[in-house]
Design a protein around this motif. Structure first.
Motif, PDB file in Angstrom:
ATOM      1  N   TYR A   4       0.836  -1.202   0.000  1.00  0.00           N
ATOM      2  CA  TYR A   4       0.000   0.000   0.000  1.00  0.00           C
ATOM      3  C   TYR A   4       0.872   1.253   0.000  1.00  0.00           C
ATOM      4  O   TYR A   4       0.661   2.186  -0.792  1.00  0.00           O
ATOM      5  CB  TYR A   4      -0.907  -0.020   1.222  1.00  0.00           C
ATOM      6  CG  TYR A   4      -1.891   1.123   1.300  1.00  0.00           C
ATOM      7  CD1 TYR A   4      -2.983   1.188   0.443  1.00  0.00           C
ATOM      8  CD2 TYR A   4      -1.732   2.129   2.245  1.00  0.00           C
ATOM      9  CE1 TYR A   4      -3.896   2.237   0.517  1.00  0.00           C
ATOM     10  CE2 TYR A   4      -2.638   3.179   2.337  1.00  0.00           C
ATOM     11  CZ  TYR A   4      -3.713   3.237   1.473  1.00  0.00           C
ATOM     12  OH  TYR A   4      -4.611   4.267   1.553  1.00  0.00           O
ATOM     13  N   ALA A   5       1.883   1.292   0.869  1.00  0.00           N
ATOM     14  CA  ALA A   5       2.758   2.457   0.934  1.00  0.00           C
ATOM     15  C   ALA A   5       3.532   2.644  -0.365  1.00  0.00           C
ATOM     16  O   ALA A   5       3.809   3.776  -0.780  1.00  0.00           O
ATOM     17  CB  ALA A   5       3.720   2.313   2.105  1.00  0.00           C
ATOM     18  N   SER A   6       3.885   1.555  -1.030  1.00  0.00           N
ATOM     19  CA  SER A   6       4.677   1.635  -2.256  1.00  0.00           C
ATOM     20  C   SER A   6       3.916   2.273  -3.407  1.00  0.00           C
ATOM     21  O   SER A   6       4.516   2.622  -4.430  1.00  0.00           O
ATOM     22  CB  SER A   6       5.160   0.234  -2.661  1.00  0.00           C
ATOM     23  OG  SER A   6       6.075  -0.275  -1.717  1.00  0.00           O
ATOM     24  N   ARG A   7       2.619   2.441  -3.268  1.00  0.00           N
ATOM     25  CA  ARG A   7       1.875   3.179  -4.290  1.00  0.00           C
ATOM     26  C   ARG A   7       2.403   4.612  -4.447  1.00  0.00           C
ATOM     27  O   ARG A   7       2.217   5.239  -5.488  1.00  0.00           O
ATOM     28  CB  ARG A   7       0.391   3.230  -3.918  1.00  0.00           C
ATOM     29  CG  ARG A   7      -0.311   1.880  -3.909  1.00  0.00           C
ATOM     30  CD  ARG A   7      -1.777   2.061  -3.551  1.00  0.00           C
ATOM     31  NE  ARG A   7      -2.495   0.788  -3.515  1.00  0.00           N
ATOM     32  CZ  ARG A   7      -3.806   0.675  -3.335  1.00  0.00           C
ATOM     33  NH1 ARG A   7      -4.546   1.763  -3.177  1.00  0.00           N
ATOM     34  NH2 ARG A   7      -4.377  -0.511  -3.313  1.00  0.00           N
ATOM     35  N   LEU A   8       3.057   5.117  -3.397  1.00  0.00           N
ATOM     36  CA  LEU A   8       3.563   6.487  -3.433  1.00  0.00           C
ATOM     37  C   LEU A   8       4.899   6.598  -4.160  1.00  0.00           C
ATOM     38  O   LEU A   8       5.310   7.696  -4.535  1.00  0.00           O
ATOM     39  CB  LEU A   8       3.722   7.022  -2.008  1.00  0.00           C
ATOM     40  CG  LEU A   8       2.453   7.109  -1.158  1.00  0.00           C
ATOM     41  CD1 LEU A   8       2.808   7.500   0.271  1.00  0.00           C
ATOM     42  CD2 LEU A   8       1.474   8.117  -1.748  1.00  0.00           C
ATOM     43  N   LEU A  45       4.331  11.067   4.424  1.00  0.00           N
ATOM     44  CA  LEU A  45       3.270  10.066   4.561  1.00  0.00           C
ATOM     45  C   LEU A  45       3.817   8.662   4.352  1.00  0.00           C
ATOM     46  O   LEU A  45       3.431   7.722   5.059  1.00  0.00           O
ATOM     47  CB  LEU A  45       2.153  10.369   3.555  1.00  0.00           C
ATOM     48  CG  LEU A  45       0.984   9.383   3.519  1.00  0.00           C
ATOM     49  CD1 LEU A  45       0.305   9.286   4.886  1.00  0.00           C
ATOM     50  CD2 LEU A  45      -0.024   9.788   2.442  1.00  0.00           C
ATOM     51  N   TYR A  46       4.715   8.515   3.403  1.00  0.00           N
ATOM     52  CA  TYR A  46       5.347   7.214   3.156  1.00  0.00           C
ATOM     53  C   TYR A  46       6.063   6.713   4.407  1.00  0.00           C
ATOM     54  O   TYR A  46       5.971   5.534   4.770  1.00  0.00           O
ATOM     55  CB  TYR A  46       6.337   7.362   1.997  1.00  0.00           C
ATOM     56  CG  TYR A  46       7.077   6.100   1.608  1.00  0.00           C
ATOM     57  CD1 TYR A  46       6.451   5.080   0.905  1.00  0.00           C
ATOM     58  CD2 TYR A  46       8.426   5.946   1.916  1.00  0.00           C
ATOM     59  CE1 TYR A  46       7.141   3.933   0.520  1.00  0.00           C
ATOM     60  CE2 TYR A  46       9.129   4.811   1.536  1.00  0.00           C
ATOM     61  CZ  TYR A  46       8.476   3.806   0.844  1.00  0.00           C
ATOM     62  OH  TYR A  46       9.172   2.675   0.473  1.00  0.00           O
ATOM     63  N   VAL A  47       6.760   7.619   5.084  1.00  0.00           N
ATOM     64  CA  VAL A  47       7.424   7.261   6.342  1.00  0.00           C
ATOM     65  C   VAL A  47       6.396   6.794   7.365  1.00  0.00           C
ATOM     66  O   VAL A  47       6.558   5.747   8.012  1.00  0.00           O
ATOM     67  CB  VAL A  47       8.221   8.464   6.891  1.00  0.00           C
ATOM     68  CG1 VAL A  47       8.737   8.163   8.298  1.00  0.00           C
ATOM     69  CG2 VAL A  47       9.375   8.804   5.964  1.00  0.00           C
ATOM     70  N   ALA A  48       5.333   7.557   7.534  1.00  0.00           N
ATOM     71  CA  ALA A  48       4.329   7.228   8.552  1.00  0.00           C
ATOM     72  C   ALA A  48       3.643   5.897   8.265  1.00  0.00           C
ATOM     73  O   ALA A  48       3.348   5.124   9.187  1.00  0.00           O
ATOM     74  CB  ALA A  48       3.294   8.352   8.628  1.00  0.00           C
ATOM     75  N   LEU A  49       3.400   5.606   7.002  1.00  0.00           N
ATOM     76  CA  LEU A  49       2.714   4.365   6.639  1.00  0.00           C
ATOM     77  C   LEU A  49       3.560   3.130   6.891  1.00  0.00           C
ATOM     78  O   LEU A  49       3.018   2.022   6.992  1.00  0.00           O
ATOM     79  CB  LEU A  49       2.326   4.409   5.154  1.00  0.00           C
ATOM     80  CG  LEU A  49       1.157   5.307   4.764  1.00  0.00           C
ATOM     81  CD1 LEU A  49       1.090   5.450   3.242  1.00  0.00           C
ATOM     82  CD2 LEU A  49      -0.158   4.766   5.305  1.00  0.00           C
ATOM     83  N   THR A  50       4.866   3.296   6.994  1.00  0.00           N
ATOM     84  CA  THR A  50       5.758   2.134   7.052  1.00  0.00           C
ATOM     85  C   THR A  50       6.392   1.946   8.430  1.00  0.00           C
ATOM     86  O   THR A  50       7.464   1.359   8.557  1.00  0.00           O
ATOM     87  CB  THR A  50       6.868   2.260   5.997  1.00  0.00           C
ATOM     88  OG1 THR A  50       7.532   3.527   6.144  1.00  0.00           O
ATOM     89  CG2 THR A  50       6.285   2.163   4.598  1.00  0.00           C
TER      90      THR A  50
END
Length: 711
Positions: A555-559, A683-688
């Motif tokens: 999901y995070a990799s979508r970014l 956001l990528y940081v927070a998601l992971t």
């Protein structure tokens, strides 16, 4: 984790290592688990004896003076601490059964030999090893052996622990090269084990690609580009532990340092190296390294970007050297009844030669009186005298020589020089000509110049400029090895500040381009390494994740196409998909209640919980949690408090991890940054940050990059 039985059928103990056989109630004496527990008990007893032996050392008649005694006492105290038996850390976590004894010719050795692999070396009363340090060469196959390349290992055994008690083992037969390497259930269980408190070591779960980085030689710098959850921070810390094992005397002289992004991060990782027996590794942030003035101000993003640009180094170099002037008067030295004259043109030749050598400003200033004194001694010798070194030193201290040096090569106060550069438009324009544009010069000038160094509201970027200036005057001491974590967020000038602290040593650089969230974040590692002074560093990429669940990282990799289009997506070795949900709520007015409910639900699970939100939302959510009776911590407090819920501002989430994460309003996290790309990276940081599960709650629309259809 298995409760007691191995996942695969055990192989009999190979010998010749003797099998201990104490009386353990309720367990057959020939049970392998029984024997392994007995070896653990015997090893712990041996470790206690080793520690008591060190405590019993009497040094009163060994040292020649109190200085040596104090140094030796400190070394003994460190050794006692290093030999502590940590109840929460298994003494050994694996065993290697070699087909032949290492170092012995196969024709001479028909039997087998087994070695227990652990955090530190333990030996019995005869000096025979009971546990082998994981860093020793004989331990390397534990991490790298496979069926295709067994490295002379017949069997690899992993151990499982529950609450410090050895409860399971798992065997892997490496003698069949045609067989496939099987996944380890114990390894998977250890990776997924709930975590509360500070970061723990991964010594039992190091993977082959990680081990190659950990054991890389000290002679070169290694840069690790690691996706979230690939263990890059742990790899860097274990690399320090390995280098201290392999090059202890060298690094004891030169020193080691771990540089992290903030104090919360350093508190989070501070127990990893002590758990591995390494107590003397310094930790600091970049701000700590350059803390020559009190930082009380902040810069706008544009100003900080210019101050952090590598071009500022040349501006500072020009400004430092601008005080040097060519002599117009000769130097006349009076000694007794004789007068010795050095003409202005000869003094100018000396000054120009020192400038052309481009050595440190302070070193050149120290050399100038000696060079003038040498010119005087040449005249003395030509006159038939025979002066020695004492005469030259006396001439160098002569008032006339000292006055000439002061006039030609004045002392430089780094803070005062930077203060003038940022306060005086004409002085800045003179030394930034052809380097900074007029707009860039206006950006770095103070609107209201301070009256003194003490009254100035220095920013973090200003402190780095002062540090650069100090190095132009006097060389910064170099360490033997520096680990730089979250390196993608440093400015070029910050890279230079770290790099000059390992000019004669090596470095381990850790980071992820996709997680760069500062306006000056590096666009690529080659440029960053150039500023660090390590352009020849080897860049390694870790893409296999061990921490982040499969669905979460997908999901995070979508970014990634929007924030780092050149990077490959991370994969996860985790068999479980993880507990993952994205939930829209009816509106902002009910978002706080939904977040509190999600946190309450997460607290019913085992492990740590992180509630991550945009910085501006933190006070609101803190009040909501307090109103609901849910106690929470701030980042970094996990090391000392027992509460399991941490309220994390998105700006501090980098490098941290929690078993379960509740993520509040992604759109607010993105909007808080100066531009969309930086916001998406935040956001990528927070998601992971999640290890086991992630719940995303939002009242506003999600960023479009997250809404793309599957596949």
């Amino acid at each position: 984790m298995p409760a007691h039985a191995p996942d695969r059928r055990p192989v009999p103990h190979p010998g010749p290592h003797p099998d201990p056989n104490p009386d353990v109630p309720g367990m057959p004496v020939d049970d392998p688990l029984h024997r392994e527990r007995a070896h653990l008990a015997a090893s712990r007893a041996a470790l206690r004896v080793m520690r008591e032996d060190v405590k019993a050392l009497d040094i009163k008649d060994v040292t020649a003076n109190w200085v040596n005694a104090e140094v030796l006492e400190r070394q003994i105290e460190d050794r006692i601490s290093a030999l502590a038996d940590l109840a929460h850390a298994p003494l050994f976590f694996g065993r290697l059964d070699y087909l032949h004894a290492p170092g012995v010719d196969q024709e001479e050795e028909a039997g087998r030999e087994c070695f227990y692999i652990g955090r530190r070396h333990v030996h019995d009363g005869d000096g025979d090893p009971m546990v082998i340090d994981w860093r020793a060469p004989v331990s390397q196959p534990f991490y790298r052996a496979s069926k295709k390349d067994p490295m002379d290992v017949g069997r690899r055994r992993r151990f499982g622990y529950t609450g410090g008690e050895l409860t399971a083992y798992e065997d892997e037969d490496l003698t069949d090269p045609a067989g496939a390497d099987a996944a380890s259930a114990l390894l998977q269980a250890e990776i997924e084990r709930p975590r509360v408190g500070p970061m723990r070591d991964i010594v039992a779960t190091i993977q082959p690609e990680q081990d190659e980085i950990v054991r890389a030689g000290i002679g070169g710098t290694v840069c690790v580009q690691g996706a979230p959850g690939t263990g890059k921070t742990a790899v860097g810390l274990h690399r320090v532990a390995y280098l201290l094992y392999a090059h202890r005397e060298r690094l004891a002289r030169t020193g080691t340092l771990v540089v992290g992004p903030n104090r919360s991060f350093l508190r989070y990782i501070e127990q990893v190296l002590p758990a591995l027996g390494e107590l003397n590794v310094a930790q600091a942030t970049v701000d700590d390294l350059v803390a020559h003035v009190e930082v009380r101000g902040t810069d706008p993003a544009g100003t900080a970007r210019v101050k952090g640009d590598a071009r500022m180094a040349e501006v500072l170099r020009r400004a430092v050297r601008s005080g040097v002037t060519m002599p117009v008067e000769p130097v006349v030295v009076v000694r007794g009844s004789r007068r010795w004259r050095v003409p202005a043109y000869e003094l100018e030749e000396i000054v120009r030669e020192l400038l052309d050598r481009d050595i440190r400003y302070g070193a050149a200033r120290d050399a100038l009186p000696q060079r003038i004194a040498h010119a005087v001694l040449v005249r003395m010798e030509q006159a038939g005298e025979a002066p020695d070194d004492r005469v030259q030193d006396a001439v160098a201290r002569n008032p006339a020589v000292k006055a000439a040096v002061k006039a030609v090569w004045p002392a430089v106060d780094p803070a005062k020089l930077v203060l003038r550069l940022l306060s005086d438009p004409d002085f800045l324009a003179e030394h930034a000509a052809g380097i900074l544009s007029e707009d860039e010069q206006r950006a770095v000038l103070w609107a209201k110049p301070p009256r003194s160094v003490r009254s100035a509201k220095w920013s973090a970027a200003d402190a780095v400029l002062i540090d650069e200036t100090m190095d132009l005057v006097t060389r910064t001491s170099s360490l033997g090895h520096v680990v730089l974590d979250e390196a993608q967020d440093l400015s070029p000038m910050q890279y230079r500040a770290v790099g000059r602290r390992c000019t004669t040593g090596s470095a381990t650089v850790l980071g992820d381009i996709a997680q760069g969230t500062t306006p000056w974040a590096t666009p690529g590692w080659q440029e960053a390494l150039l500023h660090l002074g390590k352009p020849d560093a080897v860049v390694e990429e870790l893409t296999q994740g061990f921490r982040v669940p499969r669905e979460v990282i997908a999901y995070a990799s979508r970014l990634l196409p929007a924030i780092a289009p050149g990077l490959a997506e991370a994969t996860s070795m985790r068999e479980s998909a993880g507990d993952f949900a994205v939930r829209a709520v009816a509106g902002p007015e009910v978002l706080d209640d939904a977040v509190v409910a999600a946190c309450r639900d997460a607290l019913r699970r085992e492990g740590s919980i992180g509630l991550i939100a945009a910085d501006a939302r933190v006070p609101v959510l803190a009040a909501a949690l307090a109103g609901a009776g849910l106690s929470h911590l701030a980042p970094g407090e996990e090391t000392t408090a027992e509460a399991r819920l941490t309220l994390v501002p998105a700006s501090l989430a980098k490098g941290l991890e929690y078993d379960y994460v509740v993520l509040d309003e992604p759109a607010a996290i993105v909007a808080a940054e100066p531009d969309e790309r930086t916001g998406l990276r935040r956001l990528y940081v927070a998601l992971t940050r999640a290890v086991s599960g992630l719940t995303v709650l939002h009242a506003e629309a999600l960023p479009g990059e997250l809404e793309r259809p599957e596949g």
